[in-house]
Design a protein around this motif. Sequence first.
Motif, short mmCIF file in Angstrom:
data_model
loop_
_atom_site.label_atom_id
_atom_site.label_comp_id
_atom_site.label_asym_id
_atom_site.label_seq_id
_atom_site.Cartn_x
_atom_site.Cartn_y
_atom_site.Cartn_z
N TYR A 1 -0.28 -43.25 11.43
CA TYR A 1 -0.92 -42.62 10.15
C TYR A 1 -1.17 -43.66 8.97
N ASP B 1 -5.22 -35.52 6.95
CA ASP B 1 -4.10 -35.20 6.40
C ASP B 1 -2.83 -35.23 6.75
N ARG B 2 -1.81 -35.47 6.26
CA ARG B 2 -0.44 -35.96 6.38
C ARG B 2 -0.51 -35.14 6.83
N ALA B 3 -0.16 -33.32 7.01
CA ALA B 3 1.08 -32.85 7.28
C ALA B 3 0.07 -32.38 8.44
N VAL B 4 -1.11 -32.10 8.68
CA VAL B 4 -1.43 -31.56 9.83
C VAL B 4 -1.39 -33.05 10.80
N PHE B 5 -1.55 -34.14 10.63
CA PHE B 5 -0.49 -35.21 11.62
C PHE B 5 0.86 -34.90 11.50
N ASP B 6 1.72 -34.68 10.80
CA ASP B 6 2.92 -34.38 11.02
C ASP B 6 3.16 -33.35 11.86
N ASP B 7 2.78 -32.40 11.03
CA ASP B 7 3.16 -31.08 12.32
C ASP B 7 2.45 -30.62 13.77
N ALA B 8 0.88 -31.56 13.85
CA ALA B 8 0.13 -30.43 14.40
C ALA B 8 -0.04 -32.21 15.05
N THR B 9 -1.27 -32.31 15.13
CA THR B 9 -1.17 -33.43 15.73
C THR B 9 -0.76 -34.70 16.62
#
Length: 87
Positions: A16, A29-37
């Motif tokens: 990241y 977006d860190r949350a999107v990276f951690d949760d999906a990408t």
Amino acid sequence: MTTIRDATPSDADDIYRLLSGFVTSYRPDRAVFDDATFPRIVEAASAGSAEFLVAEQDSCRRNGPDGSPRRRTHPTGKGSPGTHARR
């Protein structure tokens, strides 16, 4: 010594950080990276439908605040992370 290996969930912070440094057209977006990408990338690589590798350099090891060794990881491959098809 440099070791090339498959990316794992524990590489998320380093990857990241690199993504944030390379992207100029938007702010990741860190949350999107951690949760999906990132989980999807690792899952696709584990299933053999993508390849996402990191280079780990032993000479760059330093101890973190908790005394555990830190490592530098660098994603490798062509195209977008996680989309480089295995040949």
